[in-house]
Design an enzyme around this catalytic site. Sequence first.
Site, PDB file in Angstrom:
ATOM      1  N   SER A 120       0.842  -1.190   0.000  1.00  0.00           N
ATOM      2  CA  SER A 120       0.000   0.000   0.000  1.00  0.00           C
ATOM      3  C   SER A 120       0.884   1.250   0.000  1.00  0.00           C
ATOM      4  O   SER A 120       1.691   1.422  -0.899  1.00  0.00           O
ATOM      5  CB  SER A 120      -0.965  -0.043   1.186  1.00  0.00           C
ATOM      6  OG  SER A 120      -2.001   0.891   1.029  1.00  0.00           O
ATOM      7  N   GLU A 133      -9.123  -5.569  -3.881  1.00  0.00           N
ATOM      8  CA  GLU A 133      -8.485  -4.456  -3.181  1.00  0.00           C
ATOM      9  C   GLU A 133      -9.506  -3.520  -2.531  1.00  0.00           C
ATOM     10  O   GLU A 133      -9.352  -3.074  -1.395  1.00  0.00           O
ATOM     11  CB  GLU A 133      -7.621  -3.646  -4.155  1.00  0.00           C
ATOM     12  CG  GLU A 133      -6.425  -4.368  -4.736  1.00  0.00           C
ATOM     13  CD  GLU A 133      -5.207  -4.361  -3.832  1.00  0.00           C
ATOM     14  OE1 GLU A 133      -5.335  -3.924  -2.665  1.00  0.00           O
ATOM     15  OE2 GLU A 133      -4.145  -4.803  -4.288  1.00  0.00           O
TER      16      GLU A 133
END
Length: 556
Positions: free
Chosen positions: A219, A341
Amino acid sequence: MPEFKSRHRVLRTILALGALCASWQSASATPDPVTVTTKGAVQGVARDGVVEYLGIPYAAPPIGDLRWKPPEEHALWTGTRNATSFGPACAQVMLLGVFAGPANTNEDCLYLNVIAPRDTQAGGEKLPVLFWIHGGGFVDGAGSDYDASKLAARGKVVVVSINYRLSLLGFFAHPALNKEGHLVANYGLLDQQLAMRWVKDNIANFGGDPDNITVAGQSAGGASVAFNVISPLTKGLFHKAIIQSSASYLTAIPLEVAEKKATAFAEAAGCGSGEDEATASCLRNLPADALMKLSGPAEGFGPYVVTPVADGQIVPGGGASAIESGSFNHMPIMNGSTRDEGNFFAAIPVYYSGKAVTEADVESYVKAIFGGNAGAGGTPPSYPTGTVDKIFAHYPSSDYKNPQLRMNAIQTDVMVCRIQHATHLLAGKVPLYAYEFRDRTAPFMFPELPEFSALAYHTADLQYLFPGFHGGDQGIRHELNPEQQTLSDALVDAWANFARTGNPNRPGESIWPQFTSDPNAQSYLAQDIPRLSTISDNDFTTDHKCDFWKNLLVYN
């Protein structure tokens, strides 16, 4: 009397055996390991097949006059420093649901951790190094959230995890500070780079190879990896890169946008609108708790927060243009995403509100994101007229069992197609390995949410690399089942193999194909149970409607 003598002999034998056993245990017990760094000696602790050195300071505390300045080296210390507990996490308020926390105002937080296989301490061949950068939107998280013992022990790598300045303390570009003659704006990235230099200088003493360092992250950590790949300041500091679940680095916040936000922050904080030394002094003297209160609530980004800025030196510009032009540090790269996601981001408002996702929520999200500007930080260009209607048409509510799954599909595909775009840009320029984590049975770190299916959500793969990963103190830890443990073993092996050689496959195997520039031979490793497999780039495109998104998403 004979019975007494017999018992006495037995007692003496037991005591003798006990003394012998105690003597053997004392002789064989591993003393607390001590290693020397360039700043002084540190004492770690051995456990479960690894040696851990925790909470080692790699920079001077960035407090007082050092707030919003590039990090400086830590002073020497005398004696042996205890390194058996983590250093404090950096100041953070927004927690991304259960991903991070607890909230705090720590500015003295620039610490790192070294986790090495236990058998490296006696010397011998130096092991590859995996330098881990935590995620958290550049606003939260800590290196202490990640148990690297499996990567170190099974993978035979030395793992380094770090803290770096976050939110307004890590990414801040006020004009008064920018005039001081030092590198500006991206203080969190500068922290990471100083930690890399610490590793180059010290890791050999911990059993690691300073000439074989892989920088990895997920991330915001993955974006950090990519920004460091394109930064000219990191040349020679590391040799391979793993970018997990991120494409935000394709664009960077324009400096002028960051300066406007910082100026607005200064006014809100009572430091006025000036650009002089007095304004800089006022900003540096703000109490940490007052500063962090202005960074935003736990459930959302505040109006003054920025992510990495195109300052022209640390970050020359957006990653898309840098990669496309070849202006980056070339090295083997692993790049990938999870199948769902968007589900992590869909879960956060549900966690705070206690209410299931509705169709109105989906419509509000699409209109808010795609009804305005498309550039970094909400800058021009704007999305074409009719974009919102086109998205609704491509994701009709009738195609989904409930609004949450529709929200997941939209948010996922936006993110995943951006990651695919980065993969396409990198293909042919460096040795490249692409993947998609697809285990939709992955344990969920959030508590039970109303009408919510977790699936292969953003961050789901972390617990397969770092046992028990569950985010912050409010996240829920789960054990993996036997099939998931098998997948975990495969991923740890692949990450370690890549760190060792730049190829995630074992010698002689080719389970994971290299992603090349040949469109007829492009595929991803599908990380799933009960076994690993591959999926073609064409199937990936179809799964995530990337042909639709490539005409809408903006990268420059």
